[in-house]
Design a protein around this motif. Sequence first.
Motif, short mmCIF file in Angstrom:
data_model
loop_
_atom_site.label_atom_id
_atom_site.label_comp_id
_atom_site.label_asym_id
_atom_site.label_seq_id
_atom_site.Cartn_x
_atom_site.Cartn_y
_atom_site.Cartn_z
N ALA A 53 0.76 -1.15 0.17
CA ALA A 53 -0.08 0.10 -0.15
C ALA A 53 0.77 1.38 -0.07
CB ALA A 53 -1.00 0.09 1.12
N ASN A 54 1.93 1.15 0.41
CA ASN A 54 2.92 2.17 0.67
C ASN A 54 4.27 1.68 0.55
OD1 ASN A 54 4.69 4.28 1.21
ND2 ASN A 54 3.53 5.18 2.78
N ASP A 55 4.98 1.88 -0.74
CA ASP A 55 6.41 1.47 -1.02
C ASP A 55 7.37 1.99 -0.15
OD1 ASP A 55 6.36 3.64 -2.21
OD2 ASP A 55 6.73 2.62 -4.23
N VAL A 56 7.04 3.23 0.50
CA VAL A 56 8.11 3.64 1.55
C VAL A 56 8.27 3.13 2.86
CG1 VAL A 56 8.71 6.04 2.50
CG2 VAL A 56 7.47 5.93 0.23
N ALA A 57 6.84 2.45 3.25
CA ALA A 57 7.21 1.81 4.42
C ALA A 57 8.12 0.61 4.19
CB ALA A 57 5.84 1.44 4.99
N THR A 58 8.52 -0.04 5.18
CA THR A 58 9.59 -1.17 5.17
C THR A 58 9.12 -2.12 6.34
OG1 THR A 58 11.35 -0.25 6.12
CG2 THR A 58 11.47 -0.13 3.72
N VAL A 59 9.71 -3.49 6.17
CA VAL A 59 9.33 -4.43 7.09
C VAL A 59 10.74 -5.21 7.40
CG1 VAL A 59 8.42 -6.52 7.70
CG2 VAL A 59 7.27 -5.05 6.45
N LYS A 60 11.15 -5.02 8.67
CA LYS A 60 12.25 -5.46 8.91
C LYS A 60 12.03 -7.23 9.13
CE LYS A 60 15.86 -6.04 13.05
NZ LYS A 60 15.85 -5.52 14.43
N PRO A 61 12.94 -7.96 8.29
CA PRO A 61 12.83 -9.36 8.00
C PRO A 61 12.91 -9.97 9.45
CG PRO A 61 14.96 -8.69 7.10
CD PRO A 61 14.05 -7.36 7.44
N PRO A 62 11.98 -11.05 9.77
CA PRO A 62 12.43 -11.84 11.07
C PRO A 62 13.36 -12.69 10.87
CG PRO A 62 10.67 -12.86 9.59
CD PRO A 62 11.15 -11.52 8.99
N ARG A 63 14.20 -12.78 12.19
CA ARG A 63 15.23 -14.01 12.37
C ARG A 63 14.53 -15.28 12.44
NH1 ARG A 63 17.22 -9.13 14.08
NH2 ARG A 63 19.34 -8.80 13.89
N LEU A 64 13.49 -15.48 13.24
CA LEU A 64 12.80 -16.69 12.91
C LEU A 64 11.30 -16.50 12.66
CD1 LEU A 64 13.89 -18.24 16.40
CD2 LEU A 64 14.47 -18.91 14.23
N SER A 65 11.09 -16.91 11.39
CA SER A 65 9.69 -16.58 10.75
C SER A 65 8.43 -17.30 11.82
CB SER A 65 9.41 -17.27 9.64
OG SER A 65 9.35 -18.61 9.62
N LEU A 66 8.65 -17.93 12.71
CA LEU A 66 7.65 -18.40 13.77
C LEU A 66 7.28 -17.37 14.51
CD1 LEU A 66 6.07 -21.23 14.46
CD2 LEU A 66 7.78 -21.37 16.25
N PHE A 67 7.87 -16.21 14.62
CA PHE A 67 7.66 -15.14 15.38
C PHE A 67 7.22 -13.94 14.69
CE2 PHE A 67 10.52 -17.60 17.89
CZ PHE A 67 9.89 -17.78 19.37
N GLU A 68 6.93 -13.90 13.26
CA GLU A 68 6.69 -13.03 12.60
C GLU A 68 5.60 -12.26 12.90
OE1 GLU A 68 6.71 -12.11 7.76
OE2 GLU A 68 6.44 -14.15 8.47
N PRO A 69 5.12 -10.97 13.01
CA PRO A 69 3.88 -10.41 13.27
C PRO A 69 3.05 -10.45 11.86
CG PRO A 69 5.60 -8.70 13.16
CD PRO A 69 6.28 -10.06 13.04
N ASN A 70 1.49 -10.35 12.23
CA ASN A 70 0.75 -10.02 11.12
C ASN A 70 0.52 -8.73 10.91
OD1 ASN A 70 -1.06 -9.43 13.21
ND2 ASN A 70 -2.28 -11.39 13.06
N LEU A 71 -0.47 -8.27 10.08
CA LEU A 71 -0.49 -7.03 9.79
C LEU A 71 -1.25 -6.20 10.97
CD1 LEU A 71 -2.39 -5.48 6.47
CD2 LEU A 71 -2.84 -4.49 8.74
N GLY A 72 -2.04 -6.61 11.52
CA GLY A 72 -2.68 -5.97 12.89
C GLY A 72 -1.59 -5.60 13.88
N GLU A 73 -0.96 -6.65 14.19
CA GLU A 73 0.12 -6.68 15.23
C GLU A 73 1.19 -5.75 14.77
OE1 GLU A 73 -0.50 -11.55 16.64
OE2 GLU A 73 1.08 -10.62 15.22
N ALA A 74 1.61 -5.73 13.69
CA ALA A 74 2.87 -4.85 13.37
C ALA A 74 2.49 -3.54 13.38
CB ALA A 74 3.30 -5.47 11.89
N PHE A 75 1.00 -3.18 12.71
CA PHE A 75 0.80 -1.92 12.66
C PHE A 75 0.34 -1.34 13.93
CE2 PHE A 75 -2.87 1.22 12.18
CZ PHE A 75 -2.52 1.82 11.20
N SER A 76 -0.18 -1.99 14.68
CA SER A 76 -0.54 -1.49 16.18
C SER A 76 0.73 -1.04 17.02
CB SER A 76 -1.19 -2.50 16.97
OG SER A 76 -2.84 -2.62 16.32
N ARG A 77 1.52 -1.84 16.70
CA ARG A 77 3.05 -1.71 17.37
C ARG A 77 3.84 -0.56 17.09
NH1 ARG A 77 6.74 -1.77 21.79
NH2 ARG A 77 8.74 -2.26 20.96
#
Length: 556
Positions: A53-77
């Motif tokens: 939705a906004n290519d300026v925002a970025t996601v720091k990749p997870p070190r363990l994908s099992l702990f990766e947040p979903n959209l709502g968790e990442a946005f709220s945090r």
Amino acid sequence: MAGFEDFEGIEAASDFSPGAQVPLSGSGGQTAATQALASAAYRDGPVTDLVAANDVATVKPPRLSLFEPNLGEAFSRAVQVRLLGGARKALIQSFGIEPQTVVEHCLAATRIRKDRDTRLTVIMVIFGVLFLPGTLLWLLGFQLRRAIAGAQDKRMGAFGMAAMVALGGLAVLFMLKLPFDGLLALYLRGMLIVPIVGWLWAKQVCERSAKLLRGQWEQLLGGSGVGAKIPEAVPQDPGDKGAERIRLGLAKLSAEQASNLVYYAGPKGILGMGTRWGSWQLAEELVAKDPEADINPFRSWDVVRSIHDQLRRLERGPLHTGGFPTPSIRHWVVSPIGEGAKEVTRPEGQEVEGYRIKDFEIQRICNEQQFGSGNRHYLGVQFVLWDGQLVITLLITVTVLHHTLRIEVTGHALGPVHPLFTTKPKAKTKEVSKSVKFWETKEVTLPLVHAREVVRLSARAPFTWFPPVLDFLGGKLNLPEPFGLRHAWADKPWRHRFMADDALRAATPVLRVVHSAAMRVLEENGCDTEQFGNRSLVLSGLVQGAEPRKADAYDA
């Protein structure tokens, strides 16, 4: 409250509100854009949708994908840390929405997830820690599956399926052919079975939480105006520091939202108002009407004040046909920054009160700061339409250089929020063949939370009390800077026919009111208005064909 353990304290001097208050959701009728953005806090789905939705925002990749947040968790945090953190950078105003309401919903969504994670942590202690070897083996299996297939529900392929079947076979063989007897054998068998029982219980907890989150999401986009429930933001006693930090952060956010200082970032336009799509200028020489007399001395502020008074009658018309809603008319101070600037700086000093430039300083800038470096003054007429989805801003500036009076009107438009935020939740379904009439198909409703999601939530639950650790393991969402909730995910209004029409239609009446008010000041001060009148007629003809263009992208 999850997400506030790593915040720095907010100074007492930043208290912009009297006493403890219950945070209330913003109102005023412009709710569609506010609720659309707030709904992101309750959403599931991959966080990469926000980056799309906004290519300026970025996601720091997870070190363990099992702990990766979903959209709502990442946005709220991300929103909580960015807008309520004690050491946060300055924010860009969010026109057309109530940013405090969005933050409150982020807090409410975090509270729902916190309650869920508390139950999941208890389950993890009972069924996981007591049988830790088996729990680790199950987690390892799910992590391998995610590593092979990818984190976002992809299929593993033939090799991945074969590997998982082989591991499962070894586990079954291990249980049947144990080299031990007695209590140790029972424990070794139980460590593989008991975590499955805990998983079934955790699945029920996750399912209830998912229904609650989706219910909030549905109500927000349904227009019910559901309020955010955040009792932890109300101090229960004088020593409740956590609630006091939240209260001060919300008060600081509201004060910064009311600032009259905005930032011009080159081709990006004025941050928060959108790019400049049109510009009209009236510039002629100041000549005395009576050759034997001089012009009465007047200043730019006199012209601006006359324009301001006339614009207040903008919603009135000779015909009863609806027309303009009551606009917001404000004096703005525009500060230039670099196109690639990563932050903005709020001024300090005796000319500033809170986050607002004082009136005497605005008047000084209008009269004296018209050439060279420094801030500039603009008189703004702002229309918030389509329930906050369209923000039209027309800015007027008056300059006098030598014998030339120049009045410039520029149009800015901020479009609707990205369609991602306006999509309602859909039930998870699957098309299967009927048992008897196998040539026919039917649609069955699937659980909201599948097996892999239960494992992910259970693994993350104990770490929610340590958000920095969770950010380190699972990654996080990095918001674009300089950050403002509204313009970060705003779409272009020109793709919507009626929104584009509204933006184009607003320019002509405002331009004519500006010219009429300026002519009155010139006539009252003994100026010859013939040339200005001719130029005004030319502009009236040009504005008939007003069309959007990239006025800030000079072809030079």
